[in-house]
Design a protein around this motif. Sequence first.
Motif, PDB file in Angstrom:
ATOM      1  N   LEU A   1      27.449  20.840  36.607  1.00 17.30           N
ATOM      2  CA  LEU A   1      26.862  20.896  35.266  1.00 17.30           C
ATOM      3  C   LEU A   1      26.841  19.535  34.571  1.00 17.30           C
ATOM      4  CD1 LEU A   1      28.280  24.252  33.852  1.00 17.30           C
ATOM      5  CD2 LEU A   1      25.988  23.759  34.712  1.00 17.30           C
ATOM      6  N   PHE A   2      27.522  18.546  35.137  1.00 17.89           N
ATOM      7  CA  PHE A   2      27.526  17.214  34.529  1.00 17.89           C
ATOM      8  C   PHE A   2      26.117  16.653  34.398  1.00 17.89           C
ATOM      9  CE2 PHE A   2      27.307  12.646  35.412  1.00 17.89           C
ATOM     10  CZ  PHE A   2      27.845  12.167  34.227  1.00 17.89           C
ATOM     11  N   PHE A   3      25.257  16.966  35.325  1.00 21.23           N
ATOM     12  CA  PHE A   3      23.919  16.377  35.315  1.00 21.23           C
ATOM     13  C   PHE A   3      23.059  16.887  34.164  1.00 21.23           C
ATOM     14  CE2 PHE A   3      25.493  15.486  39.515  1.00 21.23           C
ATOM     15  CZ  PHE A   3      25.197  14.134  39.604  1.00 21.23           C
ATOM     16  N   LEU A   4      23.526  17.888  33.441  1.00 20.75           N
ATOM     17  CA  LEU A   4      22.838  18.286  32.209  1.00 20.75           C
ATOM     18  C   LEU A   4      22.889  17.171  31.168  1.00 20.75           C
ATOM     19  CD1 LEU A   4      24.011  21.959  31.700  1.00 20.75           C
ATOM     20  CD2 LEU A   4      21.729  21.168  32.278  1.00 20.75           C
ATOM     21  N   SER A   5      23.886  16.301  31.262  1.00 26.96           N
ATOM     22  CA  SER A   5      24.017  15.233  30.277  1.00 26.96           C
ATOM     23  C   SER A   5      22.826  14.271  30.321  1.00 26.96           C
ATOM     24  CB  SER A   5      25.329  14.469  30.469  1.00 26.96           C
ATOM     25  OG  SER A   5      25.349  13.816  31.712  1.00 26.96           O
ATOM     26  N   PHE A   6      22.121  14.214  31.424  1.00 25.80           N
ATOM     27  CA  PHE A   6      20.926  13.374  31.497  1.00 25.80           C
ATOM     28  C   PHE A   6      19.743  14.025  30.787  1.00 25.80           C
ATOM     29  CE2 PHE A   6      23.330  12.144  35.314  1.00 25.80           C
ATOM     30  CZ  PHE A   6      23.542  10.817  34.995  1.00 25.80           C
ATOM     31  N   LEU A   7      19.778  15.350  30.676  1.00 26.90           N
ATOM     32  CA  LEU A   7      18.676  16.072  30.044  1.00 26.90           C
ATOM     33  C   LEU A   7      18.860  16.239  28.541  1.00 26.90           C
ATOM     34  CD1 LEU A   7      18.274  18.912  32.702  1.00 26.90           C
ATOM     35  CD2 LEU A   7      16.932  16.824  32.489  1.00 26.90           C
ATOM     36  N   VAL A   8      20.079  16.575  28.116  1.00 29.78           N
ATOM     37  CA  VAL A   8      20.305  16.896  26.704  1.00 29.78           C
ATOM     38  C   VAL A   8      21.350  16.014  26.043  1.00 29.78           C
ATOM     39  CG1 VAL A   8      19.577  19.298  26.962  1.00 29.78           C
ATOM     40  CG2 VAL A   8      21.977  18.704  27.276  1.00 29.78           C
ATOM     41  N   GLY A   9      21.901  15.066  26.759  1.00 26.98           N
ATOM     42  CA  GLY A   9      22.959  14.217  26.215  1.00 26.98           C
ATOM     43  C   GLY A   9      24.326  14.794  26.536  1.00 26.98           C
ATOM     44  N   SER A  10      25.332  13.945  26.513  1.00 21.12           N
ATOM     45  CA  SER A  10      26.661  14.384  26.934  1.00 21.12           C
ATOM     46  C   SER A  10      27.309  15.341  25.943  1.00 21.12           C
ATOM     47  CB  SER A  10      27.565  13.176  27.184  1.00 21.12           C
ATOM     48  OG  SER A  10      27.659  12.383  26.037  1.00 21.12           O
ATOM     49  N   THR A  11      26.978  15.257  24.659  1.00 20.58           N
ATOM     50  CA  THR A  11      27.595  16.145  23.675  1.00 20.58           C
ATOM     51  C   THR A  11      27.165  17.592  23.899  1.00 20.58           C
ATOM     52  OG1 THR A  11      27.619  14.340  22.078  1.00 20.58           O
ATOM     53  CG2 THR A  11      27.948  16.541  21.228  1.00 20.58           C
ATOM     54  N   LEU A  12      25.869  17.837  23.970  1.00 19.56           N
ATOM     55  CA  LEU A  12      25.383  19.196  24.209  1.00 19.56           C
ATOM     56  C   LEU A  12      25.731  19.700  25.605  1.00 19.56           C
ATOM     57  CD1 LEU A  12      21.869  19.512  22.565  1.00 19.56           C
ATOM     58  CD2 LEU A  12      23.915  20.817  22.068  1.00 19.56           C
ATOM     59  N   ALA A  13      25.696  18.819  26.590  1.00 14.92           N
ATOM     60  CA  ALA A  13      26.026  19.219  27.955  1.00 14.92           C
ATOM     61  C   ALA A  13      27.477  19.678  28.048  1.00 14.92           C
ATOM     62  CB  ALA A  13      25.770  18.064  28.921  1.00 14.92           C
ATOM     63  N   LEU A  14      28.377  18.975  27.387  1.00 14.60           N
ATOM     64  CA  LEU A  14      29.782  19.371  27.414  1.00 14.60           C
ATOM     65  C   LEU A  14      29.995  20.691  26.673  1.00 14.60           C
ATOM     66  CD1 LEU A  14      32.633  18.752  28.316  1.00 14.60           C
ATOM     67  CD2 LEU A  14      32.911  17.343  26.289  1.00 14.60           C
ATOM     68  N   LYS A  15      29.277  20.900  25.587  1.00 14.72           N
ATOM     69  CA  LYS A  15      29.376  22.176  24.872  1.00 14.72           C
ATOM     70  C   LYS A  15      28.864  23.319  25.748  1.00 14.72           C
ATOM     71  CE  LYS A  15      29.369  20.353  20.234  1.00 14.72           C
ATOM     72  NZ  LYS A  15      28.797  20.412  18.901  1.00 14.72           N
ATOM     73  N   PHE A  16      27.800  23.098  26.465  1.00  8.25           N
ATOM     74  CA  PHE A  16      27.281  24.114  27.384  1.00  8.25           C
ATOM     75  C   PHE A  16      28.287  24.372  28.506  1.00  8.25           C
ATOM     76  CE2 PHE A  16      24.677  25.406  31.055  1.00  8.25           C
ATOM     77  CZ  PHE A  16      24.151  26.574  30.532  1.00  8.25           C
ATOM     78  N   PHE A  17      28.919  23.316  29.002  1.00  3.27           N
ATOM     79  CA  PHE A  17      29.952  23.413  30.035  1.00  3.27           C
ATOM     80  C   PHE A  17      31.098  24.316  29.567  1.00  3.27           C
ATOM     81  CE2 PHE A  17      33.950  21.686  31.743  1.00  3.27           C
ATOM     82  CZ  PHE A  17      33.703  21.710  33.111  1.00  3.27           C
ATOM     83  N   VAL A  18      31.567  24.101  28.338  1.00  2.00           N
ATOM     84  CA  VAL A  18      32.648  24.914  27.769  1.00  2.00           C
ATOM     85  C   VAL A  18      32.187  26.365  27.623  1.00  2.00           C
ATOM     86  CG1 VAL A  18      34.020  25.281  25.674  1.00  2.00           C
ATOM     87  CG2 VAL A  18      33.772  22.979  26.599  1.00  2.00           C
ATOM     88  N   LEU A  19      30.981  26.553  27.135  1.00  2.00           N
ATOM     89  CA  LEU A  19      30.446  27.901  26.938  1.00  2.00           C
ATOM     90  C   LEU A  19      30.332  28.654  28.257  1.00  2.00           C
ATOM     91  CD1 LEU A  19      29.151  29.657  24.603  1.00  2.00           C
ATOM     92  CD2 LEU A  19      26.982  28.938  25.592  1.00  2.00           C
ATOM     93  N   VAL A  20      29.803  28.027  29.275  1.00  2.00           N
ATOM     94  CA  VAL A  20      29.638  28.675  30.579  1.00  2.00           C
ATOM     95  C   VAL A  20      30.998  29.031  31.174  1.00  2.00           C
ATOM     96  CG1 VAL A  20      28.923  28.267  32.970  1.00  2.00           C
ATOM     97  CG2 VAL A  20      27.382  27.713  31.102  1.00  2.00           C
ATOM     98  N   HIS A  21      31.963  28.118  31.082  1.00  2.00           N
ATOM     99  CA  HIS A  21      33.279  28.413  31.635  1.00  2.00           C
ATOM    100  C   HIS A  21      33.973  29.549  30.888  1.00  2.00           C
ATOM    101  CE1 HIS A  21      32.844  24.841  34.057  1.00  2.00           C
ATOM    102  NE2 HIS A  21      33.898  25.259  34.747  1.00  2.00           N
TER     103      HIS A  21
END
Length: 123
Positions: free
Chosen positions: A76-96
């Motif tokens: 899921l780290f590669f989401l940070s290239f699409l939406v930025g690291s802030t939103l990608a990390l929030k999505f990471f927390v939500l999915v987990h």
Amino acid sequence: MLRTALVALVVTLVLYERMFRSPFATGFGDYQFFHHNWEFGRVAWARHGELPLWNPYYCAGIPDWGDPQSQVHHPLFFLSFLVGSTLALKFFVLVHAALGLAGMYVYARREQGLEAAGGVQKR
């Protein structure tokens, strides 16, 4: 199983809605530490074209490849290239959190033999 995952995602969205009130604001405490790790990894790839094996921005440089707290090698780290690291990390927390909730429910049903309502109630 798909219904369980969708319900877990909706419940998690309700529980974590505060995190998305300001979608581009970072959290506090450990969140900032992990956000830093995601951001340095994104910068290593995007600006320098390098694998994020070394974090030069923390404690005068630390290895990231062997760091057990590193998440920059997570899919899921590669989401940070699409939406930025802030939103990608929030999505990471939500999915987990959603996967943990769904897994807990499935465990309660299959292994503990609880009924559907009992899988979500306190004992």
